[in-house]
Design a protein around this motif. Structure first.
Motif, PDB file in Angstrom:
ATOM      1  N   LYS A  12       0.831  -1.195   0.000  1.00 14.46           N
ATOM      2  CA  LYS A  12       0.000   0.000   0.000  1.00 14.46           C
ATOM      3  C   LYS A  12       0.873   1.256   0.000  1.00 14.46           C
ATOM      4  N   SER A  13       0.521   2.175  -0.864  1.00 12.14           N
ATOM      5  CA  SER A  13       1.215   3.454  -0.842  1.00 12.14           C
ATOM      6  C   SER A  13       0.269   4.469  -0.207  1.00 12.14           C
ATOM      7  N   TYR A  14       0.839   5.402   0.495  1.00 12.50           N
ATOM      8  CA  TYR A  14       0.060   6.379   1.236  1.00 12.50           C
ATOM      9  C   TYR A  14       0.209   7.755   0.615  1.00 12.50           C
ATOM     10  N   HIS A  40       8.236  19.144   7.329  1.00 19.18           N
ATOM     11  CA  HIS A  40       8.260  19.626   5.945  1.00 19.18           C
ATOM     12  C   HIS A  40       9.706  19.844   5.471  1.00 19.18           C
ATOM     13  N   ARG A  41      10.514  20.445   6.317  1.00 22.57           N
ATOM     14  CA  ARG A  41      11.919  20.729   5.996  1.00 22.57           C
ATOM     15  C   ARG A  41      12.697  19.443   5.698  1.00 22.57           C
ATOM     16  N   HIS A  42      12.282  18.338   6.335  1.00 30.14           N
ATOM     17  CA  HIS A  42      12.955  17.054   6.130  1.00 30.14           C
ATOM     18  C   HIS A  42      12.286  16.217   5.040  1.00 30.14           C
ATOM     19  N   GLY A  43      11.383  16.834   4.273  1.00 35.27           N
ATOM     20  CA  GLY A  43      10.763  16.150   3.150  1.00 35.27           C
ATOM     21  C   GLY A  43       9.682  15.155   3.543  1.00 35.27           C
ATOM     22  N   ILE A  44       9.122  15.311   4.731  1.00 40.19           N
ATOM     23  CA  ILE A  44       8.071  14.411   5.209  1.00 40.19           C
ATOM     24  C   ILE A  44       6.723  15.043   4.865  1.00 40.19           C
ATOM     25  N   HIS A  45       5.984  14.382   3.977  1.00 39.83           N
ATOM     26  CA  HIS A  45       4.696  14.892   3.485  1.00 39.83           C
ATOM     27  C   HIS A  45       3.655  14.730   4.599  1.00 39.83           C
ATOM     28  N   THR A  46       3.211  15.857   5.144  1.00 41.27           N
ATOM     29  CA  THR A  46       2.391  15.862   6.352  1.00 41.27           C
ATOM     30  C   THR A  46       1.035  16.503   6.100  1.00 41.27           C
ATOM     31  N   PHE A  47      -0.012  15.860   6.629  1.00 38.88           N
ATOM     32  CA  PHE A  47      -1.353  16.440   6.583  1.00 38.88           C
ATOM     33  C   PHE A  47      -1.567  17.248   7.848  1.00 38.88           C
ATOM     34  N   LYS A  48      -1.811  18.547   7.651  1.00 37.89           N
ATOM     35  CA  LYS A  48      -2.192  19.457   8.735  1.00 37.89           C
ATOM     36  C   LYS A  48      -3.415  20.195   8.226  1.00 37.89           C
ATOM     37  N   ASP A  49      -4.481  20.182   8.992  1.00 37.00           N
ATOM     38  CA  ASP A  49      -5.779  20.630   8.472  1.00 37.00           C
ATOM     39  C   ASP A  49      -5.776  22.007   7.830  1.00 37.00           C
ATOM     40  N   ASP A  50      -5.111  22.986   8.395  1.00 40.62           N
ATOM     41  CA  ASP A  50      -5.161  24.323   7.802  1.00 40.62           C
ATOM     42  C   ASP A  50      -4.305  24.430   6.537  1.00 40.62           C
ATOM     43  N   GLU A  51      -3.462  23.446   6.296  1.00 40.79           N
ATOM     44  CA  GLU A  51      -2.624  23.442   5.100  1.00 40.79           C
ATOM     45  C   GLU A  51      -3.229  22.608   3.973  1.00 40.79           C
ATOM     46  N   ARG A  52      -4.064  21.625   4.308  1.00 43.29           N
ATOM     47  CA  ARG A  52      -4.467  20.636   3.314  1.00 43.29           C
ATOM     48  C   ARG A  52      -5.962  20.541   3.016  1.00 43.29           C
ATOM     49  N   LEU A  53      -6.825  21.124   3.840  1.00 45.57           N
ATOM     50  CA  LEU A  53      -8.262  21.002   3.586  1.00 45.57           C
ATOM     51  C   LEU A  53      -8.645  21.804   2.347  1.00 45.57           C
ATOM     52  N   LYS A  54      -9.458  21.193   1.511  1.00 45.33           N
ATOM     53  CA  LYS A  54      -9.907  21.849   0.282  1.00 45.33           C
ATOM     54  C   LYS A  54     -11.171  22.648   0.553  1.00 45.33           C
ATOM     55  N   SER A  70      -2.764   8.048   5.439  1.00 44.33           N
ATOM     56  CA  SER A  70      -1.530   8.432   6.122  1.00 44.33           C
ATOM     57  C   SER A  70      -0.841   7.204   6.719  1.00 44.33           C
ATOM     58  N   LYS A  71       0.459   7.171   6.607  1.00 44.63           N
ATOM     59  CA  LYS A  71       1.255   6.052   7.134  1.00 44.63           C
ATOM     60  C   LYS A  71       1.390   6.132   8.654  1.00 44.63           C
ATOM     61  N   LEU A  72       1.649   7.322   9.159  1.00 47.50           N
ATOM     62  CA  LEU A  72       1.866   7.542  10.593  1.00 47.50           C
ATOM     63  C   LEU A  72       0.938   8.626  11.100  1.00 47.50           C
ATOM     64  N   PHE A  73       0.671   8.575  12.392  1.00 47.16           N
ATOM     65  CA  PHE A  73      -0.138   9.605  13.040  1.00 47.16           C
ATOM     66  C   PHE A  73       0.642  10.161  14.217  1.00 47.16           C
ATOM     67  N   ILE A  74       0.659  11.460  14.331  1.00 45.09           N
ATOM     68  CA  ILE A  74       1.183  12.104  15.537  1.00 45.09           C
ATOM     69  C   ILE A  74      -0.009  12.783  16.187  1.00 45.09           C
ATOM     70  N   ILE A 104       0.764   3.484  12.127  1.00 47.59           N
ATOM     71  CA  ILE A 104       1.284   3.584  13.491  1.00 47.59           C
ATOM     72  C   ILE A 104       0.967   4.955  14.066  1.00 47.59           C
ATOM     73  N   ALA A 105       0.515   4.972  15.324  1.00 50.99           N
ATOM     74  CA  ALA A 105       0.206   6.222  16.020  1.00 50.99           C
ATOM     75  C   ALA A 105       1.247   6.489  17.100  1.00 50.99           C
ATOM     76  N   TYR A 106       1.647   7.746  17.191  1.00 52.78           N
ATOM     77  CA  TYR A 106       2.595   8.198  18.206  1.00 52.78           C
ATOM     78  C   TYR A 106       1.961   9.341  18.990  1.00 52.78           C
ATOM     79  N   PRO A 107       1.709   9.142  20.269  1.00 48.63           N
ATOM     80  CA  PRO A 107       1.165  10.246  21.068  1.00 48.63           C
ATOM     81  C   PRO A 107       2.270  11.186  21.553  1.00 48.63           C
ATOM     82  N   VAL A 108       1.925  12.455  21.604  1.00 51.71           N
ATOM     83  CA  VAL A 108       2.777  13.489  22.189  1.00 51.71           C
ATOM     84  C   VAL A 108       1.919  14.151  23.261  1.00 51.71           C
TER      85      VAL A 108
END
Length: 160
Positions: A12-14, A40-54, A70-74, A104-108
């Motif tokens: 599966k590709s994400y 973003h600076r490290h080339g990690i394609h990240t979903f953040k609601d204010d950046e990606r919602l259409k 999404s592959k990972l969740f923070i 995989i989910a990672y809590p902070v």
């Protein structure tokens, strides 16, 4: 021979590397913005609601689709995270995906300790208590399950 379900999850590709789940009121203009920029600076394609919602499309459907893609969740738990039914619904979906897929989910834990999330005490419990919704049971379960994952407690991390 591998089963077709395990083979499909391997191949599966994400759409996104990371999905950020957070309460904007608590964390958007400080921790989450810095985290997003670092990813973003490290080339990690990240979903953040204010950046990606259409614009013009249903928010809930877009969020749930982004979680599935999404592959990972923070998950950034904060004092008011549980006050948002949007955040709690995201969390339920995230935990479902983690159980059934190779995601995989990672809590902070930002300005809360894991036990407050796990047991819904303190500010987390107060925020959750304001809901009078039929979904409260599954939200509690998702909070407990996510808080039991290995993650980052920023109070115990140098410089937070």
């Amino acid at each position: 021979m591998a089963s077709s379900s395990s083979t499909s999850s391997i191949n599966k590709s994400y759409q996104y590397d990371v999905f950020l789940s957070f309460r904007g009121e608590d964390t958007r203009k400080n921790f989450v913005d810095h985290l997003y920029e670092a990813l973003h600076r490290h080339g990690i394609h990240t979903f953040k609601d204010d950046e990606r919602l259409k614009q013009g499309e249903g928010i809930n459907n877009q969020l749930l689709k982004a979680i599935e893609e999404s592959k990972l969740f923070i998950i950034v738990f904060s004092k008011k995270y549980a006050s948002s039914s949007w955040c709690l619904n995201e969390l339920v979906k995230i935990m479902e995906c983690q159980k059934s897929n190779d995601q995989i989910a990672y809590p902070v834990f930002y300005d809360v300790v894991p036990s407050e999330v796990r047991k819904q005490h303190g500010p987390v419990g107060e925020a959750l208590a304001k809901h009078t919704n039929k979904d409260i049971r599954k939200w509690r379960e998702a909070l407990t399950e996510a808080a039991n994952l290995s993650g980052w407690d920023l109070e115990k991390t140098a410089d937070g």
